[in-house]
Motif scaffolding. Structure first.
Motif, PDB file in Angstrom:
ATOM      1  N   GLU A   3       0.888  -1.327  -0.065  1.00 58.14           N
ATOM      2  CA  GLU A   3      -0.056   0.147  -0.158  1.00 58.14           C
ATOM      3  C   GLU A   3       0.959   1.203  -0.070  1.00 58.14           C
ATOM      4  OE1 GLU A   3      -2.184  -0.708   3.480  1.00 58.14           O
ATOM      5  OE2 GLU A   3      -4.255  -1.170   2.048  1.00 58.14           O
ATOM      6  N   TRP A   4       0.561   2.163  -0.943  1.00 55.00           N
ATOM      7  CA  TRP A   4       1.586   3.174  -0.941  1.00 55.00           C
ATOM      8  C   TRP A   4       0.735   4.614  -0.852  1.00 55.00           C
ATOM      9  CZ3 TRP A   4       6.397   3.364  -3.065  1.00 55.00           C
ATOM     10  CH2 TRP A   4       6.726   1.885  -3.531  1.00 55.00           C
ATOM     11  N   PHE A   5       1.484   5.724  -0.501  1.00 55.27           N
ATOM     12  CA  PHE A   5       1.021   7.090  -0.166  1.00 55.27           C
ATOM     13  C   PHE A   5       1.929   7.885  -1.156  1.00 55.27           C
ATOM     14  CE2 PHE A   5       0.807   4.262   3.642  1.00 55.27           C
ATOM     15  CZ  PHE A   5      -0.648   4.802   4.134  1.00 55.27           C
ATOM     16  N   HIS A   6       1.095   8.922  -1.440  1.00 57.44           N
ATOM     17  CA  HIS A   6       1.829   9.904  -2.249  1.00 57.44           C
ATOM     18  C   HIS A   6       1.531  11.325  -1.904  1.00 57.44           C
ATOM     19  CE1 HIS A   6      -1.524  11.430  -4.555  1.00 57.44           C
ATOM     20  NE2 HIS A   6      -1.919   9.953  -4.749  1.00 57.44           N
ATOM     21  N   ALA A   7       2.261  12.461  -2.175  1.00 64.25           N
ATOM     22  CA  ALA A   7       2.126  13.564  -1.698  1.00 64.25           C
ATOM     23  C   ALA A   7       1.416  14.473  -2.805  1.00 64.25           C
ATOM     24  CB  ALA A   7       3.416  14.345  -1.509  1.00 64.25           C
ATOM     25  N   GLU A   8       0.402  15.190  -2.661  1.00 60.59           N
ATOM     26  CA  GLU A   8      -0.480  15.773  -3.351  1.00 60.59           C
ATOM     27  C   GLU A   8      -0.540  17.412  -2.967  1.00 60.59           C
ATOM     28  OE1 GLU A   8      -5.121  15.792  -4.312  1.00 60.59           O
ATOM     29  OE2 GLU A   8      -4.130  14.071  -5.559  1.00 60.59           O
ATOM     30  N   GLY A   9       0.452  18.085  -3.453  1.00 57.89           N
ATOM     31  CA  GLY A   9       0.246  19.556  -2.896  1.00 57.89           C
ATOM     32  C   GLY A   9       0.917  19.429  -1.502  1.00 57.89           C
ATOM     33  N   SER A  10       0.154  20.111  -0.532  1.00 58.41           N
ATOM     34  CA  SER A  10       0.588  20.038   0.734  1.00 58.41           C
ATOM     35  C   SER A  10      -0.129  19.102   1.694  1.00 58.41           C
ATOM     36  CB  SER A  10       0.415  21.182   1.584  1.00 58.41           C
ATOM     37  OG  SER A  10      -1.263  21.431   1.504  1.00 58.41           O
ATOM     38  N   ARG A  11      -0.787  17.765   0.921  1.00 56.03           N
ATOM     39  CA  ARG A  11      -1.460  16.900   1.460  1.00 56.03           C
ATOM     40  C   ARG A  11      -0.614  15.407   1.427  1.00 56.03           C
ATOM     41  NH1 ARG A  11      -7.091  15.775  -0.467  1.00 56.03           N
ATOM     42  NH2 ARG A  11      -5.962  16.167  -2.451  1.00 56.03           N
ATOM     43  N   GLN A  12      -1.082  14.249   2.217  1.00 54.55           N
ATOM     44  CA  GLN A  12      -0.496  12.998   1.990  1.00 54.55           C
ATOM     45  C   GLN A  12      -1.666  12.393   1.586  1.00 54.55           C
ATOM     46  OE1 GLN A  12       2.332  11.794   5.105  1.00 54.55           O
ATOM     47  NE2 GLN A  12       1.672  13.623   6.029  1.00 54.55           N
TER      48      GLN A  12
END
Length: 255
Positions: A3-12
């Motif tokens: 399971e992956w997480f990525h940054a989107e702007g200032s959010r995770q």
């Protein structure tokens, strides 16, 4: 499956599957510089460092780059568990997933506007100029006032010059000092317009012929003071003296 997480702007954002990461990359929703993380990685990594692991061999055509938002700090430690990383606004959040606040981004510092700088500089200048002007005024105004009084006194003495010549001539003819009652001499109040409230003629105790004038220049600090012009027949010389303050007198009349 990781399971992956990525940054989107200032959010995770996450967790998402490897296939979803690939789909986001192929749809140009994330790029090779996007920070990603999965359990087991020591820290957030740019996507380009794990493309082999995700099987991303084709690089999508690069669109016109949008404005780049501030990226999260790669040194931020990874979350303890995948379920604790999903922000409140994540579209992937589901039941049983803990919600955490998004990554804190340091707000940009606003600089001072031109008007604010002008106001600060102007205020500082006033703090310097106003006291200096006050000090200069405290020095200059009394000095100027003394100068105007001294000029009036000097002008009043100058009006007596013709009378001095008349006294000297009278003594040469009559071998005595004239008095105010002798014919041909002005009345005692003939010089009021010239700053002398009274003028008297006579002989002083030292046998000198003299003119005694009372000042009346319109200044209370010296109106009523006496001014004496003495003529010495022995050496045909004149002397000037007064009982007023020296700073208001011409140099040749000071005691």
């Amino acid at each position: 499956m990781s399971e992956w997480f990525h940054a989107e702007g200032s959010r995770q954002v996450g967790p998402v599957s490897s296939e979803e990461i690939g789909s986001l990359f192929r749809d140009n929703r994330i790029g090779l510089d996007t920070l990603v993380w999965r359990e087991g990685l020591p820290a957030w990594q740019p996507l380009r460092s794990v493309v082999a692991e995700l099987g991303l061999t084709a690089v999508p055509p690069a669109p016109l780059p949008p404005p780049v938002p501030p990226a999260p700090d790669p040194t931020i430690p990874p979350p303890v568990s995948p379920a604790s990383i999903v922000p409140d606004s994540s579209p992937y959040a589901g039941p049983g997933v803990s919600r955490v606040p998004p990554m804190a981004m340091q707000p940009a510092k606003k600089g001072l506007s031109g008007c604010a700088l002008t106001a600060i500089i102007g205020g500082g200048a006033l703090l310097v100029v106003v006291p200096v002007c006050a000090i200069l005024a405290a020095i200059a105004l009394p000095a100027y006032n003394d100068y105007t009084i001294r000029a009036k006194v000097a002008q009043s003495i100058a009006t007596l010059q013709p009378l001095k010549a008349q006294v000297q001539e009278f003594h040469q003819i009559h071998s005595r000092c004239p008095s105010s009652s002798d014919p041909g001499f002005p009345a005692h109040d003939a010089f009021t317009a010239q700053g002398l409230s009274s003028v008297q003629l006579g002989q002083f105790e030292n046998a000198h012929c003299g003119i005694e004038a009372t000042l009346g220049v319109g200044k209370p600090q010296l109106d009523g003071d006496l001014l004496w012009l003495e003529y010495s027949p022995a050496d045909s010389a004149w002397e000037c003296s007064s009982d007023t303050t020296d700073k208001y007198l011409p140099v040749n009349c000071r005691g």
